[in-house]
Each structure stands twice: as C-alpha cells, then as structure tokens.
Design an enzyme around this catalytic site. Sequence first.
Site, mmCIF file in Angstrom:
data_model
loop_
_atom_site.group_PDB
_atom_site.id
_atom_site.type_symbol
_atom_site.label_atom_id
_atom_site.label_comp_id
_atom_site.label_asym_id
_atom_site.label_seq_id
_atom_site.Cartn_x
_atom_site.Cartn_y
_atom_site.Cartn_z
ATOM 1 N N ASP A 1 5.445 13.935 14.125
ATOM 2 C CA ASP A 1 5.541 13.808 12.358
ATOM 3 C C ASP A 1 4.341 13.847 11.857
ATOM 4 O O ASP A 1 3.950 13.097 10.898
ATOM 5 C CB ASP A 1 6.061 12.371 12.351
ATOM 6 C CG ASP A 1 6.603 12.038 10.880
ATOM 7 O OD1 ASP A 1 7.248 13.500 10.387
ATOM 8 O OD2 ASP A 1 7.004 11.116 10.388
ATOM 9 N N VAL B 1 3.876 -0.822 4.215
ATOM 10 C CA VAL B 1 2.682 -1.238 4.543
ATOM 11 C C VAL B 1 2.137 -2.250 3.756
ATOM 12 O O VAL B 1 1.983 -1.867 2.138
ATOM 13 C CB VAL B 1 1.837 -0.174 4.778
ATOM 14 C CG1 VAL B 1 0.312 -0.398 5.350
ATOM 15 C CG2 VAL B 1 2.657 0.921 5.903
ATOM 16 N N LEU C 1 0.649 -1.151 0.147
ATOM 17 C CA LEU C 1 -0.025 -0.050 0.097
ATOM 18 C C LEU C 1 0.873 1.150 0.191
ATOM 19 O O LEU C 1 0.396 2.514 -0.479
ATOM 20 C CB LEU C 1 -0.847 -0.005 1.124
ATOM 21 C CG LEU C 1 -1.909 -1.026 1.280
ATOM 22 C CD1 LEU C 1 -2.583 -1.055 2.816
ATOM 23 C CD2 LEU C 1 -3.005 -1.107 0.337
ATOM 24 N N GLY C 2 2.172 0.953 0.465
ATOM 25 C CA GLY C 2 3.004 2.352 0.696
ATOM 26 C C GLY C 2 4.321 1.963 1.282
ATOM 27 O O GLY C 2 4.212 0.945 2.192
#
Length: 269
Positions: free
Chosen positions: A175, A49, A41-42
């Site tokens: 973050d 992920v 997903l990323g």
Amino acid sequence: MNLPGHGSLESILQDPSAKPLALQLQELKDITNNFSKDRQLGKGGFGIVYKGLLPNGEAVAVKDLIMSQFQGKQFKREVDNLMKVQHKNIVRFLGYCYESSHQYIEYEATHVFAESPKMLLCFEFVANGSLDKHINEESCGFDWHTRYKIIKGICHGLHYLHEECQPHGSVIHLDLKPENILLDNCMVPKIADFGISKFFCDQKLETRATSAIGSLGYMAPEYISGNIVSKMADIYSLGVIIMQIITGRRVDVTSCEDIVEPVRLGFNC
C-alpha cells in the site's frame, strides 16, 4: 510528575535501539486527551491517528484501529511486521496496546455485557505530515534537490524492506502511496502503515492473495488482475510516486488509464 507509563515512552524516544513497548490504554488516553477531535492528525481506511503529548513536551502519534477493518489476526500481523523493521526511512514503531473492556448494551430486547476490544499502535511523531499534502502542480513546491532526497529516501526504505530487514525474508508493503510516506523536519521520508503488508520468508519470490487490497492507481496490474503479490507490486507503486513527485500531478483513480500509465511511460515492472 509523570503519569504511570509515560516515563517508558519518553525513554524509548531517547534510545534509538530500544524495542517497542506494550502500552496501557489509559496512558494513551491521557496523552491524546481521551482521543479528542482536536488531536486528530488524519483518518484513513484502517484507523484514526492522534497526536499524543508527553509530560516532557515531546510528541508521538497514536493510531486507533477501526475494529470493522482490523480484527485480532490482522492486528497481530501488523505488529509482527513492525517488530521486524527499524530503519531511518521507516516510521519508528514505539509500542502497541490491545485491551478489552465489557460494555453493558441492549441486545435482542435485553441487556448484555459485550466485549469491546481496543487496538492501538504508537509511532514517532513526524512533523511535516504525509507526502500527499505536498503534491501540487508546482512540483510539490520543492526544489530539485529536495525532490531527489525524498525519492532516494523512499528507495532506501523500500530496499531495506525487500532485502535487508530480515536475514532470510522480506516485507512487501502493498500500500505504498503518498499518504503512507511521512516527512520529518528535515524532509526525510519515512514509509508508514503496514496494515496490509506481507512477510516473505526464505527468499520467496511471489504468492497469491485471496483478494487484491490496496489503493487504485498505485496497485500493479498483476496484483489487480491476478492477486499476485511480489516485490514488483511495491516497485510499481514506487514508479507512480516518483512521477507524482516530479510532475506534481495526483493520481486520478476515476480513470483506469492511471493504473497502467506508469508501464507505458517506462516504469515497466
């Protein structure tokens, strides 16, 4: 027939009050097709992920942490912080996995069995991905009502972290950026990625970090120059995100002007 362990993940998704689980590595391999590339997903600085599919068709997100970036103490800190939070505007933490295996590898002209730890986190699957994918010059492609809803949700999530998640403490995210804000099917924002977050106990106002770790363009000036950690560091990041949602302009980290611009425009922390 459900594979071992999957029933627990399926049941926790049905029970909003259920506590996160200790998960087995094999079950996470099973639901991600052995962490295959087509399930990615990323990918970020702290891990990759993957989309995990349970036997009943429901989806979860599995984060495989990069060992060079995440050692045991850091992993424990993230799990500790995730265990403290539960809110509709915080991505739901479902479970964790910390398993070690031994691999036979070549080392100094011989072969040894080296320990290979695996650290993974499991979260609810958030269908519309991260906010950064929706930011563009057309003001994110959202109408004003949707943009207001997203901003309000982020504010609620951040207020929860700072004021409500613990009776005598708070979580500082450190973050906060569009990549770490996920949007569900109803465009409800959910704050994610607590890899560098810090927990303050007894209403502590600020502390100093050994070094400033975060994302340029979203880091507060006092955090960059003096390593000062406080709630205001997150509020600064929030101001940058609000401007991006309203204007559709991305942060240009190649220019130091972007780091101080929110203060000049009135987001004074």
